[in-house]
Scaffold this active site. Structure first.
Site, PDB file in Angstrom:
ATOM      1  N   ARG A 104      -2.272  -5.612  -8.274  1.00 35.02           N
ATOM      2  CA  ARG A 104      -0.999  -6.538  -7.886  1.00 35.02           C
ATOM      3  C   ARG A 104      -1.047  -7.496  -9.265  1.00 35.02           C
ATOM      4  O   ARG A 104      -0.204  -7.462  -9.892  1.00 35.02           O
ATOM      5  CB  ARG A 104      -1.177  -7.250  -6.729  1.00 35.02           C
ATOM      6  CG  ARG A 104      -0.957  -6.432  -5.558  1.00 35.02           C
ATOM      7  CD  ARG A 104      -1.399  -7.094  -4.201  1.00 35.02           C
ATOM      8  NE  ARG A 104      -2.945  -7.387  -4.462  1.00 35.02           N
ATOM      9  CZ  ARG A 104      -3.572  -7.816  -3.544  1.00 35.02           C
ATOM     10  NH1 ARG A 104      -3.036  -8.010  -2.285  1.00 35.02           N
ATOM     11  NH2 ARG A 104      -5.079  -7.817  -3.413  1.00 35.02           N
TER      12      ARG A 104
ATOM     13  N   SER B  74      -3.029  -7.668   2.953  1.00 37.37           N
ATOM     14  CA  SER B  74      -3.099  -7.339   4.329  1.00 37.37           C
ATOM     15  C   SER B  74      -3.628  -8.811   5.121  1.00 37.37           C
ATOM     16  O   SER B  74      -3.440  -9.086   6.161  1.00 37.37           O
ATOM     17  CB  SER B  74      -4.342  -6.449   4.934  1.00 37.37           C
ATOM     18  OG  SER B  74      -3.976  -5.051   4.394  1.00 37.37           O
TER      19      SER B  74
ATOM     20  N   HIS C  57       0.922  -1.222   0.081  1.00 39.54           N
ATOM     21  CA  HIS C  57       0.040   0.172   0.065  1.00 39.54           C
ATOM     22  C   HIS C  57       1.038   1.270   0.004  1.00 39.54           C
ATOM     23  O   HIS C  57       0.712   2.124  -0.861  1.00 39.54           O
ATOM     24  CB  HIS C  57      -0.975   0.117   1.306  1.00 39.54           C
ATOM     25  CG  HIS C  57      -1.947  -0.943   1.299  1.00 39.54           C
ATOM     26  ND1 HIS C  57      -2.004  -1.770   2.536  1.00 39.54           N
ATOM     27  CD2 HIS C  57      -2.824  -1.364   0.495  1.00 39.54           C
ATOM     28  CE1 HIS C  57      -3.034  -2.761   2.201  1.00 39.54           C
ATOM     29  NE2 HIS C  57      -3.666  -2.162   1.161  1.00 39.54           N
TER      30      HIS C  57
ATOM     31  N   LYS D 163     -15.982  -7.115   5.704  1.00 41.95           N
ATOM     32  CA  LYS D 163     -14.790  -7.789   5.788  1.00 41.95           C
ATOM     33  C   LYS D 163     -14.429  -8.133   7.382  1.00 41.95           C
ATOM     34  O   LYS D 163     -13.398  -8.897   7.519  1.00 41.95           O
ATOM     35  CB  LYS D 163     -13.504  -6.868   5.308  1.00 41.95           C
ATOM     36  CG  LYS D 163     -13.597  -6.885   3.729  1.00 41.95           C
ATOM     37  CD  LYS D 163     -12.215  -6.728   3.319  1.00 41.95           C
ATOM     38  CE  LYS D 163     -11.751  -7.040   2.017  1.00 41.95           C
ATOM     39  NZ  LYS D 163     -10.628  -6.361   1.239  1.00 41.95           N
TER      40      LYS D 163
HETATM   41  O1  PNS Z   1      -8.605  -2.451   0.498  1.00 41.96           O
HETATM   42  P1  PNS Z   1      -9.934  -3.203  -0.062  1.00 41.96           P
HETATM   43  O2  PNS Z   1     -10.664  -3.931   0.890  1.00 41.96           O
HETATM   44  O3  PNS Z   1      -9.509  -4.031  -1.624  1.00 41.96           O
HETATM   45  O4  PNS Z   1     -10.808  -1.811  -0.501  1.00 41.96           O
HETATM   46  C1  PNS Z   1     -12.139  -1.980  -0.883  1.00 41.96           C
HETATM   47  C2  PNS Z   1     -12.650  -0.594  -1.062  1.00 41.96           C
HETATM   48  C3  PNS Z   1     -12.870   0.152   0.197  1.00 41.96           C
HETATM   49  C4  PNS Z   1     -12.044   0.246  -1.934  1.00 41.96           C
HETATM   50  C5  PNS Z   1     -14.188  -0.881  -1.568  1.00 41.96           C
HETATM   51  O5  PNS Z   1     -14.991  -1.745  -0.787  1.00 41.96           O
HETATM   52  C6  PNS Z   1     -14.964   0.213  -1.507  1.00 41.96           C
HETATM   53  O6  PNS Z   1     -14.653   1.279  -2.369  1.00 41.96           O
HETATM   54  N1  PNS Z   1     -15.890   0.586  -0.546  1.00 41.96           N
HETATM   55  C7  PNS Z   1     -16.694   1.810  -0.452  1.00 41.96           C
HETATM   56  C8  PNS Z   1     -18.225   1.430  -0.694  1.00 41.96           C
HETATM   57  C9  PNS Z   1     -18.584   1.510  -2.274  1.00 41.96           C
HETATM   58  O7  PNS Z   1     -18.472   2.575  -2.884  1.00 41.96           O
HETATM   59  N2  PNS Z   1     -18.902   0.472  -2.799  1.00 41.96           N
HETATM   60  C10 PNS Z   1     -19.237   0.386  -4.345  1.00 41.96           C
HETATM   61  C11 PNS Z   1     -18.132   0.091  -4.939  1.00 41.96           C
HETATM   62  S1  PNS Z   1     -18.329  -0.231  -6.653  1.00 41.96           S
END
Ligand code: PNS
Length: 169
Positions: free
Chosen positions: A91, A129, A18, A42
């Protein structure tokens, strides 16, 4: 015109993968806001505040990077802070499907906000993570894989949860 970008994630906890994306994005954009998501789906190990604190500590050397927490839709958060760009790290091929889906949905919801992908440096391509937590829980060494402030906090959290003994990690 100042280009403000948002780098969202769960950061449970932040890894050196990150941080690599953050440092590189901070060289491209005038301002980078690292947005720590609640993400109840999560069931994170660390609380939202703990995750944000670790990101803040890890990014303390980057003057144009700030850290915020958010709830709800990412594009709404991006709009609320005036960010026109969403930065995501990519990645391997396995990331592509999900990231493509999210970028497409976010574009549908907010056509004025662009998603930009930064390829993770090869040395961090295998990091996540989840893997960090699994290795740490099983007593493996994670030094060099997470920013230094994360190590004692992860140790403390795993001891608190009864996953490792005091001498572990
Ligand atoms: O580190 P991660 O878990 O891959 O992050 C995922 C994250 C937080 C970027 C994604 O879950 C997100 O954007 N969540 C916010 C809710 C949202 O907007 N959902 C619709 C996404 S298309």
């Amino acid at each position: 015109m100042v280009t403000r970008a948002v780098y969202p994630g769960t950061f449970d906890p932040i890894t050196n993968g990150h941080l690599d994306v953050i440092e590189r994005a901070a060289r491209i954009f005038d301002e980078l806001i690292v947005a720590v998501a609640t993400n109840p789906a999560k069931q994170p190990l660390f609380s939202l505040e703990e995750r944000a604190l670790m990101v803040r500590e890890a990014c303390a050397h980057l003057p144009n990077v700030s850290v915020e927490t958010f709830n709800g839709l990412l594009v709404e958060f991006a709009r609320s802070i005036g960010a026109k760009v969403i930065v995501k790290g990519l990645r391997a091929i396995s990331d592509f499907d999900y990231e493509f889906q999210m970028a497409s949905m976010n574009r549908k919801l907010a056509p004025d906000i662009e998603t930009v992908f930064i390829m993770t440096s090869l040395e961090y391509a295998y990091l996540s993570s989840s893997l960090i937590k699994e290795v740490a829980m099983l007593g493996g060494c994670i030094e060099g894989l997470v920013p230094p402030p994360v190590l004692p906090r992860l140790r403390e959290k795993l001891v608190e949860r009864g996953c490792i003994s005091h001498s572990g990690l």
